[in-house]
Design an enzyme around this catalytic site. Structure first.
Site: not given
Length: 188
Positions: A76, A142, A169
């Site tokens: 991320s 996501d 995610h």
């Protein structure tokens, strides 16, 4: 007497709101260590209120100037931080393996509080030429990083994103406490 071999090493870089103990990071570190790859999962400061300078310093300390024996796995916001670190390097570098999980370089519609951190993203042109093995992984659903954001990052880097169905995610709350796709990208 030297053998001429260099120890492989890996850094796993977490994202926004996470710690080294979260999600699949410890699982992956344990598997890499068991395969002879010395692995660290540094704690990036203030993960709920990330400061680009502090995170850059932490990633610089963890990754340094990579070489062909270096592996970096990022998740991320950690992906953007790693890409910025690589862009900042002035000395010649080559990175053995880079795995980007739910990566992006564009602002996230559902997390406007990160707009200042994300800013203009990162120019990744030319980085793929210095990376031996490059893998981008995303989920098909996501809730934080639109699939198009990760696909765009992959295109900018000259690869296609691999898709893990139903992984959200890639958080423990999504049921992801191990990530075989990342391990396979490092240990093909």
């Amino acid at each position: 007497m030297t053998t001429g071999t260099t120890q492989r090493r890996a850094s796993i870089i977490h994202g926004y709101g996470a710690t080294p103990e979260d999600h699949w990071f410890g699982w992956l570190a344990g598997r890499l260590d068991a395969n002879g790859i010395r692995t660290t999962v540094p704690a990036l400061p203030n993960p709920l209120d990330p400061d680009p300078g502090q995170w850059a310093d932490a990633v610089r300390d963890a990754v340094g100037i990579p070489d062909e024996n270096t592996t970096v796995v990022a998740h991320s916001l950690g992906c953007l931080t790693v890409l910025r670190h690589l862009r900042s390097l002035r000395a010649p570098w080559n990175l053995g393996t880079l795995v980007l999980v739910a990566g992006f370089v564009d602002p996230l519609p559902v997390l406007p509080e990160l707009d200042t951190y994300i800013g203009d993203g990162c120019d990744v042109r030319g980085q793929a030429d210095r990376i031996g093995r490059l893998t981008v992984i995303r989920s098909d659903a996501d809730p934080y990083v639109p699939t198009g954001h990760t696909d765009r990052l992959a295109r900018l880097l000259g690869v296609r994103a691999g898709v893990v169905p139903g992984a959200g995610h890639f958080l423990a709350s999504d049921g992801v406490t191990s990530l075989r796709h990342a391990l396979d990208a490092v240990m093909p």
